[in-house]
Design a protein around this motif. Sequence first.
Motif, PDB file in Angstrom:
ATOM      1  N   GLU A   1       0.808  -1.210   0.000  1.00  0.00           N
ATOM      2  CA  GLU A   1       0.000   0.000   0.000  1.00  0.00           C
ATOM      3  C   GLU A   1       0.850   1.274   0.000  1.00  0.00           C
ATOM      4  OE1 GLU A   1       0.740  -1.148   4.285  1.00  0.00           O
ATOM      5  OE2 GLU A   1       0.237  -2.183   2.397  1.00  0.00           O
ATOM      6  N   LEU A   2       2.129   1.132   0.404  1.00  0.00           N
ATOM      7  CA  LEU A   2       3.042   2.270   0.398  1.00  0.00           C
ATOM      8  C   LEU A   2       3.916   2.307  -0.854  1.00  0.00           C
ATOM      9  CD1 LEU A   2       4.268   2.217   4.127  1.00  0.00           C
ATOM     10  CD2 LEU A   2       2.441   3.606   3.112  1.00  0.00           C
ATOM     11  N   ALA A   3       3.718   1.334  -1.718  1.00  0.00           N
ATOM     12  CA  ALA A   3       4.592   1.197  -2.891  1.00  0.00           C
ATOM     13  C   ALA A   3       3.834   1.311  -4.206  1.00  0.00           C
ATOM     14  CB  ALA A   3       5.327  -0.144  -2.832  1.00  0.00           C
TER      15      ALA A   3
ATOM     16  N   GLY B   1      16.176  -1.056 -10.758  1.00  0.00           N
ATOM     17  CA  GLY B   1      16.840   0.100 -10.172  1.00  0.00           C
ATOM     18  C   GLY B   1      16.290   1.423 -10.674  1.00  0.00           C
ATOM     19  N   LYS B   2      16.033   1.519 -11.981  1.00  0.00           N
ATOM     20  CA  LYS B   2      15.535   2.779 -12.539  1.00  0.00           C
ATOM     21  C   LYS B   2      14.174   3.132 -11.978  1.00  0.00           C
ATOM     22  CE  LYS B   2      13.688   0.388 -16.630  1.00  0.00           C
ATOM     23  NZ  LYS B   2      13.769   0.268 -18.111  1.00  0.00           N
ATOM     24  N   HIS B   3      13.367   2.114 -11.650  1.00  0.00           N
ATOM     25  CA  HIS B   3      12.051   2.379 -11.074  1.00  0.00           C
ATOM     26  C   HIS B   3      12.183   2.997  -9.684  1.00  0.00           C
ATOM     27  CE1 HIS B   3      10.793  -1.316 -13.652  1.00  0.00           C
ATOM     28  NE2 HIS B   3      10.765  -0.213 -14.370  1.00  0.00           N
ATOM     29  N   ILE B   4      13.159   2.534  -8.921  1.00  0.00           N
ATOM     30  CA  ILE B   4      13.339   3.032  -7.550  1.00  0.00           C
ATOM     31  C   ILE B   4      13.732   4.503  -7.577  1.00  0.00           C
ATOM     32  CG2 ILE B   4      14.491   2.636  -5.342  1.00  0.00           C
ATOM     33  CD1 ILE B   4      15.160  -0.212  -6.396  1.00  0.00           C
ATOM     34  N   SER B   5      14.611   4.862  -8.491  1.00  0.00           N
ATOM     35  CA  SER B   5      15.031   6.254  -8.621  1.00  0.00           C
ATOM     36  C   SER B   5      13.848   7.143  -8.987  1.00  0.00           C
ATOM     37  CB  SER B   5      16.127   6.362  -9.680  1.00  0.00           C
ATOM     38  OG  SER B   5      16.414   7.701  -9.978  1.00  0.00           O
ATOM     39  N   MET B   6      13.086   6.734  -9.966  1.00  0.00           N
ATOM     40  CA  MET B   6      11.935   7.523 -10.410  1.00  0.00           C
ATOM     41  C   MET B   6      10.907   7.660  -9.304  1.00  0.00           C
ATOM     42  SD  MET B   6      11.636   5.782 -14.201  1.00  0.00           S
ATOM     43  CE  MET B   6      10.086   6.588 -14.621  1.00  0.00           C
TER      44      MET B   6
ATOM     45  N   ALA C   1      10.406   3.584  -1.871  1.00  0.00           N
ATOM     46  CA  ALA C   1      11.618   3.898  -2.620  1.00  0.00           C
ATOM     47  C   ALA C   1      12.562   4.766  -1.786  1.00  0.00           C
ATOM     48  CB  ALA C   1      11.258   4.607  -3.921  1.00  0.00           C
ATOM     49  N   VAL C   2      12.018   5.791  -1.133  1.00  0.00           N
ATOM     50  CA  VAL C   2      12.853   6.662  -0.303  1.00  0.00           C
ATOM     51  C   VAL C   2      13.487   5.874   0.832  1.00  0.00           C
ATOM     52  CG1 VAL C   2      12.816   8.619   1.289  1.00  0.00           C
ATOM     53  CG2 VAL C   2      11.579   8.762  -0.885  1.00  0.00           C
ATOM     54  N   ASP C   3      12.709   5.013   1.475  1.00  0.00           N
ATOM     55  CA  ASP C   3      13.244   4.224   2.592  1.00  0.00           C
ATOM     56  C   ASP C   3      14.311   3.241   2.120  1.00  0.00           C
ATOM     57  OD1 ASP C   3      13.092   3.515   5.454  1.00  0.00           O
ATOM     58  OD2 ASP C   3      12.410   1.575   4.689  1.00  0.00           O
ATOM     59  N   SER C   4      14.185   2.740   0.900  1.00  0.00           N
ATOM     60  CA  SER C   4      15.199   1.830   0.357  1.00  0.00           C
ATOM     61  C   SER C   4      16.524   2.553   0.170  1.00  0.00           C
ATOM     62  CB  SER C   4      14.717   1.241  -0.973  1.00  0.00           C
ATOM     63  OG  SER C   4      13.532   0.477  -0.803  1.00  0.00           O
ATOM     64  N   TYR C   5      16.484   3.794  -0.326  1.00  0.00           N
ATOM     65  CA  TYR C   5      17.702   4.591  -0.445  1.00  0.00           C
ATOM     66  C   TYR C   5      18.306   4.866   0.929  1.00  0.00           C
ATOM     67  CZ  TYR C   5      17.800   5.636  -5.436  1.00  0.00           C
ATOM     68  OH  TYR C   5      17.930   5.536  -6.799  1.00  0.00           O
ATOM     69  N   ARG C   6      17.472   5.135   1.909  1.00  0.00           N
ATOM     70  CA  ARG C   6      17.977   5.403   3.251  1.00  0.00           C
ATOM     71  C   ARG C   6      18.684   4.179   3.832  1.00  0.00           C
ATOM     72  NH1 ARG C   6      12.610   8.586   5.455  1.00  0.00           N
ATOM     73  NH2 ARG C   6      13.146  10.647   4.606  1.00  0.00           N
ATOM     74  N   GLU C   7      18.135   2.992   3.542  1.00  0.00           N
ATOM     75  CA  GLU C   7      18.764   1.775   4.051  1.00  0.00           C
ATOM     76  C   GLU C   7      20.128   1.563   3.396  1.00  0.00           C
ATOM     77  OE1 GLU C   7      18.885  -1.915   6.308  1.00  0.00           O
ATOM     78  OE2 GLU C   7      18.036   0.085   6.519  1.00  0.00           O
ATOM     79  N   LEU C   8      20.194   1.759   2.080  1.00  0.00           N
ATOM     80  CA  LEU C   8      21.484   1.660   1.398  1.00  0.00           C
ATOM     81  C   LEU C   8      22.471   2.675   1.970  1.00  0.00           C
ATOM     82  CD1 LEU C   8      22.373   1.213  -2.248  1.00  0.00           C
ATOM     83  CD2 LEU C   8      23.054   3.349  -1.190  1.00  0.00           C
TER      84      LEU C   8
ATOM     85  N   ASP D   1      24.836   9.101  -9.429  1.00  0.00           N
ATOM     86  CA  ASP D   1      24.107   9.964 -10.355  1.00  0.00           C
ATOM     87  C   ASP D   1      22.839  10.527  -9.725  1.00  0.00           C
ATOM     88  OD1 ASP D   1      26.027   9.398 -12.241  1.00  0.00           O
ATOM     89  OD2 ASP D   1      24.827   7.873 -13.268  1.00  0.00           O
ATOM     90  N   GLU D   2      22.387   9.898  -8.629  1.00  0.00           N
ATOM     91  CA  GLU D   2      21.179  10.374  -7.956  1.00  0.00           C
ATOM     92  C   GLU D   2      21.441  11.597  -7.084  1.00  0.00           C
ATOM     93  OE1 GLU D   2      18.420   9.182  -8.921  1.00  0.00           O
ATOM     94  OE2 GLU D   2      19.429   7.637 -10.103  1.00  0.00           O
ATOM     95  N   GLY D   3      22.683  12.012  -6.994  1.00  0.00           N
ATOM     96  CA  GLY D   3      23.010  13.241  -6.281  1.00  0.00           C
ATOM     97  C   GLY D   3      22.649  13.204  -4.809  1.00  0.00           C
ATOM     98  N   GLU D   4      22.019  14.281  -4.335  1.00  0.00           N
ATOM     99  CA  GLU D   4      21.735  14.417  -2.910  1.00  0.00           C
ATOM    100  C   GLU D   4      20.733  13.390  -2.401  1.00  0.00           C
ATOM    101  OE1 GLU D   4      23.379  16.397  -0.682  1.00  0.00           O
ATOM    102  OE2 GLU D   4      24.658  16.574  -2.444  1.00  0.00           O
ATOM    103  N   LEU D   5      19.964  12.797  -3.293  1.00  0.00           N
ATOM    104  CA  LEU D   5      19.042  11.742  -2.881  1.00  0.00           C
ATOM    105  C   LEU D   5      19.771  10.628  -2.154  1.00  0.00           C
ATOM    106  CD1 LEU D   5      16.159  10.465  -3.044  1.00  0.00           C
ATOM    107  CD2 LEU D   5      16.864   9.463  -5.229  1.00  0.00           C
ATOM    108  N   VAL D   6      20.995  10.335  -2.583  1.00  0.00           N
ATOM    109  CA  VAL D   6      21.784   9.299  -1.928  1.00  0.00           C
ATOM    110  C   VAL D   6      22.914   9.889  -1.077  1.00  0.00           C
ATOM    111  CG1 VAL D   6      23.346   8.956  -3.892  1.00  0.00           C
ATOM    112  CG2 VAL D   6      22.960   7.093  -2.302  1.00  0.00           C
TER     113      VAL D   6
END
Length: 317
Positions: A197-199, A215-220, A229-236, A264-269
């Motif tokens: 429900e959050l995805a 991977g491209k879907h997670i970035s988008m 998606a945001v929480d997945s980046y935070r875990e990485l 390439d994701e810049g400040e997001l990561v």
Amino acid sequence: MGLTIGVDIGGTKIAAGVVDEEGNILSTHKVPTPGTPEGIVDAIASAVEGARAGHEIVGVGIGAAGYVNRQRSTVYFAPNIDWRQEPLKEKVEARVGLPVVVENDANAAAWGEYKFGAGKGHRNVICITLGTGLGGGIIIGNKLRRGHFGVAAEFGHIRMVPDGLLCGCGSQGCWEQYASGRALVRYAKQRANATPELADVLLGLGDGTPDGIEGKHISMAARQGCPVAVDSYRELARWAGAGLADLASLFDPSAFIVGGGLSDEGELVLDPIRKSYKRWLVGGNWRPVADVIAAQLGNEAGLVGAADLAREPDPIM
């Protein structure tokens, strides 16, 4: 020293480029990556010949994903190519008639960034590449440090978790199992499966199932604010930053340069990596903290770095 050619061996293509002493790429030639070791030697020679047309070349540097010996001539072992004690320097020199040096591809990228990219002005930097796996390079005192046998800076295979996830290298709990493109996709699939429900945004970019996430879907999805998606980046980033804190205890650099596709994701990561790094850095509230900065050369870093290393008789200690 004149013009040199850098060669980047990728999974789908081999790129060769003529590079001047300021790190500028003057011409390039690309060929498909064959599926056999001998075919790759042929393809390297073809790429070099295509790039060198019209240029006076003094040497060739090859960036190879694998363990390269101290003499910069032989690939001890490559995980994705059937190279075992492969005399790559000798074979390519015989084909192109130019002096050749062989370098680990992450080391080459690190040298390129240090010399011509984000590392300019620094004497002591550690580079990590966050891509499908995790690689790196060590520059201390303006020297690329490769270790006694030539195989230092295999950061991706530092054991972060005893008896952790199985790695392709055969060990368990390696850093790249927790901080890499593969890890990011795994995190997203797990979270989408647990809380679909959050995805909804993330799932809608694929085939509607967790297994279809790429991977491209997670970035988008992250850029659209999808919680999974945001929480997945935070875990990485949590794992990446914790690893940088350990490397700071070892090397005490003035800067960490983060390259590879994920950069390439810049400040997001990068922003969450910085926060995690500061969180896990011993004495972080009381000591100087190294900068964590994005690489600047992108996919050209390895080619440019390999070409520049071909100019040096042996800049490495």
